[in-house]
Write a protein that holds these residues in place. Structure first.
Motif, PDB file in Angstrom:
ATOM      1  N   LEU A   6      -2.765   8.349  -0.416  1.00  0.00           N
ATOM      2  CA  LEU A   6      -2.780   9.133  -1.646  1.00  0.00           C
ATOM      3  C   LEU A   6      -4.210   9.153  -2.183  1.00  0.00           C
ATOM      4  O   LEU A   6      -4.786   8.096  -2.451  1.00  0.00           O
ATOM      5  CB  LEU A   6      -1.832   8.516  -2.674  1.00  0.00           C
TER       6      LEU A   6
ATOM      7  N   ARG B  63      -8.589  11.453   4.001  1.00  0.00           N
ATOM      8  CA  ARG B  63      -7.213  11.210   4.445  1.00  0.00           C
ATOM      9  C   ARG B  63      -7.158  11.100   5.970  1.00  0.00           C
ATOM     10  O   ARG B  63      -6.533  10.198   6.524  1.00  0.00           O
ATOM     11  CB  ARG B  63      -6.277  12.306   3.951  1.00  0.00           C
TER      12      ARG B  63
ATOM     13  N   GLU C 147      -3.469   3.306  -0.443  1.00  0.00           N
ATOM     14  CA  GLU C 147      -2.521   3.178   0.656  1.00  0.00           C
ATOM     15  C   GLU C 147      -1.338   2.365   0.152  1.00  0.00           C
ATOM     16  O   GLU C 147      -1.214   2.136  -1.051  1.00  0.00           O
ATOM     17  CB  GLU C 147      -3.206   2.486   1.838  1.00  0.00           C
ATOM     18  N   GLN C 148      -0.506   1.921   1.065  1.00  0.00           N
ATOM     19  CA  GLN C 148       0.683   1.194   0.645  1.00  0.00           C
ATOM     20  C   GLN C 148       0.335  -0.123  -0.043  1.00  0.00           C
ATOM     21  O   GLN C 148       0.913  -0.460  -1.069  1.00  0.00           O
ATOM     22  CB  GLN C 148       1.583   0.924   1.852  1.00  0.00           C
TER      23      GLN C 148
ATOM     24  N   ARG D 195      -0.130   5.123   6.690  1.00  0.00           N
ATOM     25  CA  ARG D 195       0.776   6.269   6.782  1.00  0.00           C
ATOM     26  C   ARG D 195       0.729   7.147   5.541  1.00  0.00           C
ATOM     27  O   ARG D 195       0.536   8.332   5.632  1.00  0.00           O
ATOM     28  CB  ARG D 195       2.203   5.787   6.995  1.00  0.00           C
ATOM     29  N   ASN D 196       0.927   6.564   4.390  1.00  0.00           N
ATOM     30  CA  ASN D 196       1.011   7.345   3.151  1.00  0.00           C
ATOM     31  C   ASN D 196      -0.281   7.180   2.351  1.00  0.00           C
ATOM     32  O   ASN D 196      -0.374   6.325   1.485  1.00  0.00           O
ATOM     33  CB  ASN D 196       2.206   6.880   2.315  1.00  0.00           C
TER      34      ASN D 196
ATOM     35  N   GLU E  64      -6.077   7.882   8.349  1.00  0.00           N
ATOM     36  CA  GLU E  64      -4.967   8.030   9.290  1.00  0.00           C
ATOM     37  C   GLU E  64      -5.405   7.730  10.722  1.00  0.00           C
ATOM     38  O   GLU E  64      -4.641   7.175  11.507  1.00  0.00           O
ATOM     39  CB  GLU E  64      -4.365   9.434   9.183  1.00  0.00           C
TER      40      GLU E  64
END
Length: 181
Positions: free
Chosen positions: A133, A72, A155-156, A130-131, A76
């Motif tokens: 998972l 993660r 990711e997105q 950003r997000n 990032e």
């Protein structure tokens, strides 16, 4: 002499087969010999000893948490939402430098593309990472202090595979190899 009276015997057939190289004929056994074989004692061959299973190295509980944190954090850092310095204690020197180089390349590509569509010229480009998972973590023990881990992170707009080699070094877990797909 008739053809029936001159039938070859089994001894004649076997000698002809040997001389010509042809396969030997199947000879029927007499019933007396078969009855003797039915009463013969059969001794089974001893089975070889079963191989001992190799002891499976124990996977420490905190290893999965370390793998999730590093995966993660690395995504990032690439996205620009986390400073690289936060990864310093989790990565060895070589992996740290490679992540720094890659994050610098990502930032230079973002800067050459310009602002995001619909954004003002002064605004920064959208952050892709950003997000994050974490979908799955698979741990493969190499030795009692070295493990290889594969992580699938979503990711997105995409999913990524991350490969890690985590080693125990001076009492803490450290990533010695980091590959981000």
């Amino acid at each position: 002499m008739s053809a029936i009276s001159h039938l070859p015997t089994t001894a004649d057939i076997a000698s002809l087969a040997n001389a010509s190289g042809a396969p030997r004929p199947l000879l029927l056994r007499d019933p007396v010999a078969t009855r003797r074989e039915d009463h013969a004692t059969v001794h089974p061959l001893p089975l070889p000893p079963a191989p001992m299973p190799s002891p499976e190295p124990v996977i420490p509980e905190e290893l999965e948490a370390v793998a999730r944190k590093v995966a993660r954090g690395a995504l990032e850092v690439l996205g620009g939402t986390r400073p690289l310095q936060q990864m310093a204690r989790l990565l060895d020197g070589r992996s740290y430098e490679r992540l720094q180089l890659r994050s610098n390349l990502v930032r230079s590509i973002e800067q050459t593309r310009g602002p995001a569509p619909g954004g003002s010229p002064g605004s920064s480009t959208p952050r892709l990472h950003r997000n994050v998972l974490i979908r799955s973590v698979r741990i493969c023990p190499i030795t009692s202090s070295i493990f290889e881990v594969s992580v699938v992170a979503a990711e997105q707009k995409r999913a990524r595979a991350i490969a890690l080699r985590i080693e125990r070094w001076r009492g803490q877990w450290r990533v010695t190899e980091l590959q981000i797909g």
